[in-house]
Design a protein around this motif. Structure first.
Motif, mmCIF file in Angstrom:
data_model
loop_
_atom_site.group_PDB
_atom_site.id
_atom_site.type_symbol
_atom_site.label_atom_id
_atom_site.label_comp_id
_atom_site.label_asym_id
_atom_site.label_seq_id
_atom_site.Cartn_x
_atom_site.Cartn_y
_atom_site.Cartn_z
ATOM 1 N N TRP A 76 -6.795 -1.385 -3.541
ATOM 2 C CA TRP A 76 -6.584 -2.669 -4.221
ATOM 3 C C TRP A 76 -6.084 -3.717 -3.242
ATOM 4 C CZ3 TRP A 76 -3.148 -0.871 -8.961
ATOM 5 C CH2 TRP A 76 -3.911 -0.040 -9.804
ATOM 6 N N ARG A 109 0.826 -1.207 0.000
ATOM 7 C CA ARG A 109 0.000 0.000 0.000
ATOM 8 C C ARG A 109 0.865 1.263 0.000
ATOM 9 N NH1 ARG A 109 -5.567 -0.704 2.090
ATOM 10 N NH2 ARG A 109 -5.367 1.239 3.272
ATOM 11 N N ARG A 169 -3.639 -7.396 -10.224
ATOM 12 C CA ARG A 169 -3.917 -5.985 -10.554
ATOM 13 C C ARG A 169 -2.676 -5.132 -10.320
ATOM 14 N NH1 ARG A 169 -9.512 -3.024 -8.796
ATOM 15 N NH2 ARG A 169 -9.609 -1.607 -10.590
ATOM 16 N N VAL A 170 -2.011 -5.350 -9.202
ATOM 17 C CA VAL A 170 -0.780 -4.617 -8.910
ATOM 18 C C VAL A 170 0.296 -4.971 -9.935
ATOM 19 C CG1 VAL A 170 1.112 -4.398 -7.251
ATOM 20 C CG2 VAL A 170 -1.267 -4.331 -6.457
ATOM 21 N N LEU A 184 2.047 1.927 -3.663
ATOM 22 C CA LEU A 184 1.016 2.278 -4.635
ATOM 23 C C LEU A 184 0.610 3.750 -4.520
ATOM 24 C CD1 LEU A 184 -1.266 -0.862 -4.265
ATOM 25 C CD2 LEU A 184 -0.003 -0.214 -6.339
ATOM 26 N N GLN A 196 -4.618 6.683 -4.796
ATOM 27 C CA GLN A 196 -5.917 6.287 -5.349
ATOM 28 C C GLN A 196 -6.027 4.780 -5.591
ATOM 29 O OE1 GLN A 196 -3.523 7.987 -6.949
ATOM 30 N NE2 GLN A 196 -3.742 7.927 -9.191
ATOM 31 N N CYS A 197 -4.922 4.057 -5.356
ATOM 32 C CA CYS A 197 -4.917 2.615 -5.629
ATOM 33 C C CYS A 197 -4.777 1.759 -4.376
ATOM 34 C CB CYS A 197 -3.781 2.266 -6.587
ATOM 35 S SG CYS A 197 -3.786 3.187 -8.127
ATOM 36 N N TYR A 210 -0.165 -2.995 -13.120
ATOM 37 C CA TYR A 210 0.258 -1.604 -12.943
ATOM 38 C C TYR A 210 1.777 -1.478 -12.866
ATOM 39 C CZ TYR A 210 1.262 2.794 -10.617
ATOM 40 O OH TYR A 210 1.800 4.014 -10.281
ATOM 41 N N MET A 222 -7.165 0.793 -13.461
ATOM 42 C CA MET A 222 -8.196 1.295 -12.541
ATOM 43 C C MET A 222 -9.586 0.826 -12.967
ATOM 44 S SD MET A 222 -6.960 3.346 -10.047
ATOM 45 C CE MET A 222 -8.212 4.567 -9.660
ATOM 46 N N LEU A 274 -2.148 2.958 -15.965
ATOM 47 C CA LEU A 274 -2.932 3.104 -14.736
ATOM 48 C C LEU A 274 -4.423 3.269 -15.004
ATOM 49 C CD1 LEU A 274 -3.230 3.436 -11.687
ATOM 50 C CD2 LEU A 274 -2.625 5.853 -11.954
ATOM 51 N N ASN A 308 3.365 1.498 -15.565
ATOM 52 C CA ASN A 308 2.484 2.412 -14.829
ATOM 53 C C ASN A 308 1.766 3.414 -15.716
ATOM 54 O OD1 ASN A 308 4.543 4.266 -15.350
ATOM 55 N ND2 ASN A 308 5.420 4.076 -13.292
#
Length: 215
Positions: free
Chosen positions: A88, A78, A122-123, A81, A84-85, A126, A137, A133, A130
């Motif tokens: 996830w 976290r 998902r990570v 990231l 805003q992500c 990204y 999202m 994104l 990147n």
């Protein structure tokens, strides 16, 4: 021994997806296109075809000292990231069915598969690029089909995947392919992966938590 690598996107009874890749020279061949499978089917497949490694999209480790349901590895991710992500990476307490099914599957796979790891597709999408994104999202949204196809094309090109067999183009299918790719990278190109740290004296479970090394 056949070198095949399995990816599992854990969901409910009718929402768990599997994908299997196999090295073929400079490419990865899709030998089992992404599809829905029961946990029993997954274990049977891994045993029958001598799967070398499995990457599962579910929290496979835990400790009772993680009182809020976030492991140190989750908090580390976290922090990396964008703000805003960060949602996830959810608390285990809020995803009760997914961790339970993931750990159940890992336990049944353990006598069959030598490598069982955790990842976060998902990570990984990204971190692989990147600049994508916006699509990462939105690809799980109700109108995310265009974004899913864009990400699928990117992933296939980025990791030299031979996907000539017609594929279901859903976010679940993509996630299972990402997981299978991570299982392959863990054995063949581990420098392309980032291992998230999890220090806890009472830690339980299976496999490290790895994602694509951030671009």
């Amino acid at each position: 021994m056949q070198q095949s690598y399995m990816g599992i996107d854990i969901g409910g009874e009718s929402g768990t997806w599997m994908c299997v890749l196999k090295p073929n020279g400079d490419t990865l061949t899709v030998v089992e296109s992404p599809r829905v499978a029961s946990l029993e089917e997954i274990v049977q497949y891994a045993e029958q075809y001598q799967v070398v490694a499995v990457a599962i999209d579910a929290q496979l480790t835990w400790a009772i000292s993680d009182k809020r349901g976030f492991r140190p590895s989750d908090l580390e991710l976290r922090d990396i990231l964008p703000k805003q992500c960060i949602n996830w990476v959810a608390s285990q307490n809020s995803l009760m069915a997914v961790p339970v099914r993931g750990r159940q599957l890992a336990e049944y796979l353990s006598p069959v598969v030598g490598t069982i790891i955790e990842t976060h597709p998902r990570v990984c999408l990204y971190f692989a690029d990147n600049s994508l994104l916006a699509s990462v999202m939105l690809y799980k949204s109700n109108d995310g089909a265009t974004h899913t196809e864009k990400l699928l094309r990117f992933w296939i090109k980025r990791f030299h995947i031979d996907a000539k067999t017609p594929m279901t183009k859903t976010h679940d299918a993509l996630d299972s392919m990402v997981c299978a790719t991570v299982a392959y990278l863990y054995h063949h190109l581990p420098d392309q992966l980032k291992r998230l740290s999890y220090v806890a004296e009472d830690k339980r479970g299976r496999g490290p938590f790895v994602v694509i090394e951030p671009n």
